[in-house]
Design a protein around this motif. Sequence first.
Motif, mmCIF file in Angstrom:
data_model
loop_
_atom_site.group_PDB
_atom_site.id
_atom_site.type_symbol
_atom_site.label_atom_id
_atom_site.label_comp_id
_atom_site.label_asym_id
_atom_site.label_seq_id
_atom_site.Cartn_x
_atom_site.Cartn_y
_atom_site.Cartn_z
ATOM 1 N N VAL A 1 0.656 -1.259 -0.009
ATOM 2 C CA VAL A 1 0.111 0.086 -0.095
ATOM 3 C C VAL A 1 0.946 1.234 0.125
ATOM 4 O O VAL A 1 0.492 2.223 -0.763
ATOM 5 C CB VAL A 1 -1.027 -0.099 1.073
ATOM 6 C CG1 VAL A 1 -1.568 1.290 1.500
ATOM 7 C CG2 VAL A 1 -2.046 -1.253 0.786
ATOM 8 N N GLN A 2 1.859 1.273 0.863
ATOM 9 C CA GLN A 2 2.866 2.460 1.001
ATOM 10 C C GLN A 2 3.509 2.742 -0.243
ATOM 11 O O GLN A 2 3.732 3.831 -0.823
ATOM 12 C CB GLN A 2 3.615 2.348 2.013
ATOM 13 C CG GLN A 2 3.028 2.566 3.425
ATOM 14 C CD GLN A 2 4.117 2.312 4.381
ATOM 15 O OE1 GLN A 2 4.954 1.550 4.164
ATOM 16 N NE2 GLN A 2 3.775 2.354 5.857
ATOM 17 N N VAL A 3 4.171 1.561 -0.948
ATOM 18 C CA VAL A 3 4.639 1.838 -2.217
ATOM 19 C C VAL A 3 3.794 2.357 -3.440
ATOM 20 O O VAL A 3 4.149 3.131 -4.182
ATOM 21 C CB VAL A 3 5.240 0.407 -2.431
ATOM 22 C CG1 VAL A 3 5.880 0.561 -3.964
ATOM 23 C CG2 VAL A 3 6.577 0.084 -1.618
ATOM 24 N N ASP A 4 2.716 1.464 -3.579
ATOM 25 C CA ASP A 4 1.639 1.938 -4.451
ATOM 26 C C ASP A 4 1.370 3.244 -4.303
ATOM 27 O O ASP A 4 1.080 4.153 -5.108
ATOM 28 C CB ASP A 4 0.436 1.158 -4.341
ATOM 29 C CG ASP A 4 -0.018 0.734 -5.769
ATOM 30 O OD1 ASP A 4 -0.059 1.580 -6.435
ATOM 31 O OD2 ASP A 4 -0.880 -0.220 -5.658
ATOM 32 N N GLN A 5 1.151 4.035 -3.149
ATOM 33 C CA GLN A 5 0.651 5.305 -2.819
ATOM 34 C C GLN A 5 1.616 6.195 -3.121
ATOM 35 O O GLN A 5 1.384 7.331 -4.097
ATOM 36 C CB GLN A 5 0.467 5.306 -1.346
ATOM 37 C CG GLN A 5 -1.319 4.876 -0.961
ATOM 38 C CD GLN A 5 -1.503 4.864 0.529
ATOM 39 O OE1 GLN A 5 -0.523 4.905 1.354
ATOM 40 N NE2 GLN A 5 -2.911 4.944 0.848
ATOM 41 N N ALA B 1 -4.003 4.708 -15.582
ATOM 42 C CA ALA B 1 -3.146 3.788 -14.975
ATOM 43 C C ALA B 1 -3.047 4.210 -13.428
ATOM 44 O O ALA B 1 -3.043 3.419 -12.573
ATOM 45 C CB ALA B 1 -1.583 4.061 -15.647
ATOM 46 N N ILE B 2 -3.258 5.497 -13.205
ATOM 47 C CA ILE B 2 -3.324 5.668 -11.681
ATOM 48 C C ILE B 2 -4.539 5.288 -11.174
ATOM 49 O O ILE B 2 -4.557 4.684 -9.957
ATOM 50 C CB ILE B 2 -3.164 7.205 -11.724
ATOM 51 C CG1 ILE B 2 -1.631 7.879 -12.070
ATOM 52 C CG2 ILE B 2 -3.705 7.738 -10.277
ATOM 53 C CD1 ILE B 2 -1.696 9.497 -11.942
ATOM 54 N N ALA B 3 -5.578 5.519 -11.887
ATOM 55 C CA ALA B 3 -6.789 4.701 -11.556
ATOM 56 C C ALA B 3 -6.943 3.585 -11.399
ATOM 57 O O ALA B 3 -7.415 2.730 -10.324
ATOM 58 C CB ALA B 3 -8.033 5.313 -12.502
ATOM 59 N N SER B 4 -6.188 2.472 -11.944
ATOM 60 C CA SER B 4 -5.871 1.236 -11.942
ATOM 61 C C SER B 4 -5.132 0.881 -10.688
ATOM 62 O O SER B 4 -5.559 0.174 -9.896
ATOM 63 C CB SER B 4 -5.404 0.658 -13.097
ATOM 64 O OG SER B 4 -5.074 -0.611 -13.006
ATOM 65 N N LEU B 5 -4.148 1.725 -10.512
ATOM 66 C CA LEU B 5 -3.376 1.439 -9.010
ATOM 67 C C LEU B 5 -4.127 1.644 -7.948
ATOM 68 O O LEU B 5 -3.941 1.057 -6.962
ATOM 69 C CB LEU B 5 -2.067 2.489 -9.335
ATOM 70 C CG LEU B 5 -0.895 2.015 -10.223
ATOM 71 C CD1 LEU B 5 -0.173 3.053 -10.773
ATOM 72 C CD2 LEU B 5 -0.297 0.858 -9.810
ATOM 73 N N LYS B 6 -4.880 2.815 -8.116
ATOM 74 C CA LYS B 6 -5.754 3.058 -6.928
ATOM 75 C C LYS B 6 -6.838 1.906 -6.502
ATOM 76 O O LYS B 6 -6.843 1.362 -5.461
ATOM 77 C CB LYS B 6 -6.530 4.417 -6.952
ATOM 78 C CG LYS B 6 -5.568 5.495 -6.931
ATOM 79 C CD LYS B 6 -6.451 6.877 -7.182
ATOM 80 C CE LYS B 6 -5.650 8.251 -6.875
ATOM 81 N NZ LYS B 6 -6.129 9.261 -7.018
ATOM 82 N N GLN B 7 -7.121 1.011 -7.658
ATOM 83 C CA GLN B 7 -8.054 0.036 -7.325
ATOM 84 C C GLN B 7 -7.312 -1.122 -6.886
ATOM 85 O O GLN B 7 -7.779 -1.675 -6.069
ATOM 86 C CB GLN B 7 -8.565 -0.160 -8.741
ATOM 87 C CG GLN B 7 -9.869 0.671 -9.468
ATOM 88 C CD GLN B 7 -10.021 0.305 -10.751
ATOM 89 O OE1 GLN B 7 -9.382 -0.489 -11.526
ATOM 90 N NE2 GLN B 7 -11.212 0.776 -11.116
#
Length: 143
Positions: free
Chosen positions: A27-31, A129-135
């Motif tokens: 979660v931290q890396v993705d954020q 891509a950002i929306a997908s990462l948030k999902q």
Amino acid sequence: MLATIGAAGYLYLSRGSTSGGSTTDFVQVDQRFVADAEAIPVAAQQVHRFAELHVFDQAATYATAAMSQELGHLQAIASGASGSQKAIADQAVTSAQQALDAAGRYHRAVAFTYRLIDSDNAAHDLSSAIASLKQQINAWRHS
């Protein structure tokens, strides 16, 4: 300009490395990846004169370098994950690669070629891509 460079340097140096595949690490890396990706169009919005392109170029270069680093962390987490978390992490890696590609295209279009249609297309791809990462963040939290 110096404040932007100083802040970018501070953020880069203050990043901790992550290892393993714990929920918090992913979660931290993705954020962090998402924050870096979102910073690029924001930096472009600060350009009002040709002379300000250099500041954008530096900010975008920093952000894409940080995104590359975070992509490496996501790949490490994906390689150590299993089950449903493996599928989520693999999708996040794919989305991160797409975001990094789009960020690079956006950076080139704004700072070097000045082609608005290219920057618009790259910005759209980056947003997707950002929306997908948030999902993926939400899916990981619920896995």
